[in-house]
Design an enzyme around this catalytic site. Structure first.
Site, short mmCIF file in Angstrom:
data_model
loop_
_atom_site.label_atom_id
_atom_site.label_comp_id
_atom_site.label_asym_id
_atom_site.label_seq_id
_atom_site.Cartn_x
_atom_site.Cartn_y
_atom_site.Cartn_z
N ASP A 1 1.02 -1.33 0.11
CA ASP A 1 -0.16 0.09 -0.24
C ASP A 1 0.58 1.21 -0.23
O ASP A 1 2.09 1.20 1.13
CB ASP A 1 -0.91 -0.03 1.29
CG ASP A 1 -2.51 0.86 1.22
OD1 ASP A 1 -2.05 1.86 0.35
OD2 ASP A 1 -3.10 0.92 2.53
N GLY A 2 0.52 2.26 -0.96
CA GLY A 2 0.70 3.87 0.01
C GLY A 2 1.30 4.73 -1.44
O GLY A 2 2.13 5.30 -1.69
N ASN A 3 1.71 3.25 -2.83
CA ASN A 3 1.96 3.98 -4.14
C ASN A 3 1.78 5.03 -4.18
O ASN A 3 1.73 6.03 -4.81
CB ASN A 3 1.37 3.20 -5.61
CG ASN A 3 2.80 1.50 -5.45
OD1 ASN A 3 3.27 1.62 -4.65
ND2 ASN A 3 1.93 0.46 -5.79
N TRP B 1 2.55 8.07 -1.98
CA TRP B 1 4.36 7.95 -2.46
C TRP B 1 4.31 9.21 -3.91
O TRP B 1 4.70 10.59 -3.57
CB TRP B 1 4.95 6.88 -3.10
CG TRP B 1 6.20 7.05 -3.34
CD1 TRP B 1 6.94 7.13 -2.25
CD2 TRP B 1 7.04 6.99 -4.45
NE1 TRP B 1 8.39 7.61 -2.58
CE2 TRP B 1 7.86 7.31 -4.19
CE3 TRP B 1 6.17 7.82 -5.26
CZ2 TRP B 1 9.25 7.74 -5.24
CZ3 TRP B 1 6.85 7.85 -6.55
CH2 TRP B 1 8.02 8.13 -6.82
N HIS C 1 2.70 3.72 -8.71
CA HIS C 1 2.32 2.19 -8.60
C HIS C 1 3.57 1.64 -9.86
O HIS C 1 4.61 0.70 -9.98
CB HIS C 1 1.41 1.97 -10.14
CG HIS C 1 0.28 2.54 -8.84
ND1 HIS C 1 -0.10 1.67 -7.77
CD2 HIS C 1 -1.19 2.81 -9.49
CE1 HIS C 1 -1.58 2.47 -7.55
NE2 HIS C 1 -2.06 2.91 -8.54
N LEU D 1 11.59 -19.94 -4.90
CA LEU D 1 10.76 -18.57 -4.26
C LEU D 1 9.57 -18.98 -5.01
O LEU D 1 9.78 -18.65 -6.30
CB LEU D 1 11.10 -17.48 -3.98
CG LEU D 1 10.46 -16.85 -3.22
CD1 LEU D 1 9.69 -16.28 -2.11
CD2 LEU D 1 9.77 -15.02 -3.70
C1 FPP Z 1 -2.57 0.26 -3.09
O1 FPP Z 1 -3.45 1.19 -3.65
C2 FPP Z 1 -2.08 -0.57 -4.45
C3 FPP Z 1 -2.39 -1.41 -5.49
C4 FPP Z 1 -4.24 -1.49 -5.75
C5 FPP Z 1 -1.41 -1.41 -6.56
C6 FPP Z 1 -0.56 -2.52 -6.19
C7 FPP Z 1 0.16 -2.64 -7.04
C8 FPP Z 1 2.32 -2.40 -6.87
C9 FPP Z 1 2.83 -1.94 -5.77
C10 FPP Z 1 1.92 -3.07 -8.05
C11 FPP Z 1 2.36 -4.36 -8.62
C12 FPP Z 1 3.47 -4.54 -9.32
C13 FPP Z 1 3.05 -6.03 -10.26
C14 FPP Z 1 4.44 -6.26 -10.98
C15 FPP Z 1 1.81 -6.79 -10.48
P1 FPP Z 1 -2.52 2.91 -3.24
O2 FPP Z 1 -1.17 2.50 -3.35
O3 FPP Z 1 -3.09 2.94 -4.98
O4 FPP Z 1 -2.26 3.67 -2.27
P2 FPP Z 1 -3.14 4.57 -1.59
O5 FPP Z 1 -3.97 5.07 -2.79
O6 FPP Z 1 -3.54 4.87 -0.24
O7 FPP Z 1 -1.71 5.24 -1.27
#
Ligand code: FPP
Length: 260
Positions: A39-41, A44, A56, A150
């Site tokens: 979480d947190g993309n 960030w 992301h 893994l």
């Molecule tokens: C949570 O919300 C995160 C997601 C919905 C996506 C997470 C995806 C990744 C980290 C990349 C995945 C990579 C691959 C290879 C499939 P948010 O981070 O948008 O939440 P926020 O708005 O609270 O910061």
């Protein structure tokens, strides 16, 4: 010049320290299965006045880093919550971007994953994923199926309630066909009908970004999992953070409802 030398020394010290921590961690029982709510993309990126999708993208790079490190530490399974059944409600542009990330990730890093003996798997509902996402996952699963390092398990279009409903449907079907009776229904049978039937339950759950909730993730499987929450945002999560979580796990007394 002096600044450069100091930075180099700090970097070497950090690397040596991490190597020592890995060695110590390997002397004790490690979590076999770690699951992570990444979480947190979005936050960030917003904090840096960047579009959410940049977060992301950075999150994807963290996936690469953490996969490599978890493999090195000797973790058996790493389940990453990449897209939930509820995430479809986000703006279409963001959903489209998230659906492209597995294509981007596997398109770039599949050779590296193969070289590292990583096996790619997926849990979640394939059916309504775009063709390009399905194809990238299928190819990676096939090409890594004989690897025995893994297991990198992506939870994609995954929702725990959805998974439990599907499991109940399959069990009821079997009962209606006379293949099982009501008395056959037990915890093991339910587990066998979940998407994780071939995996052990997670030993350690990590959630980044300071949120303290499960968000429909592995509700059945997390019954006796140790939880570790951090304020760190997923793009900033690194090897040291994972070591912190593993060391915290190793300091806990797991009693599974019994006495220690
Ligand atoms: C949570 O919300 C995160 C997601 C919905 C996506 C997470 C995806 C990744 C980290 C990349 C995945 C990579 C691959 C290879 C499939 P948010 O981070 O948008 O939440 P926020 O708005 O609270 O910061």
């Amino acid at each position: 010049m002096i600044g450069k030398l100091i930075r180099k020394k700090q970097h070497t010290t950090k690397r040596n320290d991490l190597a020592r921590r890995i060695e110590m961690a390997q002397m004790e029982s490690r979590p076999a299965h770690i699951s992570i709510i990444m979480d947190g993309n979005g936050w960030w990126a917003t904090k840096k006045a960047l579009p959410r999708v940049v977060g992301h993208y950075e999150g994807m790079k963290t996936v690469r880093k953490i996969t490599k490190f978890a493999n090195k530490v000797g973790i058996k399974v790493l389940t990453l919550y990449a897209f939930s059944t509820e995430n479809w409600s986000r703006p279409k542009t963001e959903v489209d971007y998230l659906m492209r990330l597995p294509v981007e990730f596997l398109g770039t890093y599949l050779p590296e994953l193969i070289e590292q003996n990583v096996q790619v798997q997926m849990i979640g509902n394939h059916d309504n994923l775009p063709e390009h996402t399905k194809y990238a996952i299928k190819k990676a699963v096939e090409q890594t199926s004989r690897n025995n390092g893994l297991i990198l398990n992506f939870a994609l279009n995954y929702g725990s309630r959805d998974e439990i409903v599907q499991s109940v449907q399959q069990i009821v079907n079997k009962a209606q066909n006379g293949d099982i009776t009501c008395e056959d229904i037990c915890e093991e049978l339910v587990s066998e009908h979940l998407m994780t039937s071939h995996l052990s339950d997670p030993d350690l759950l990590i959630r980044t970004s300071g949120e303290i909730r499960l968000s429909n993730f592995m509700l059945w499987q997390l019954a006796y999992t140790e939880f570790w929450f951090t304020d760190m945002l997923w793009p900033d999560f690194d090897e040291e953070c994972l070591m912190d979580a593993i060391e915290s796990f190793q300091g806990r007394n797991r009693k599974f409802g019994g006495l220690s």
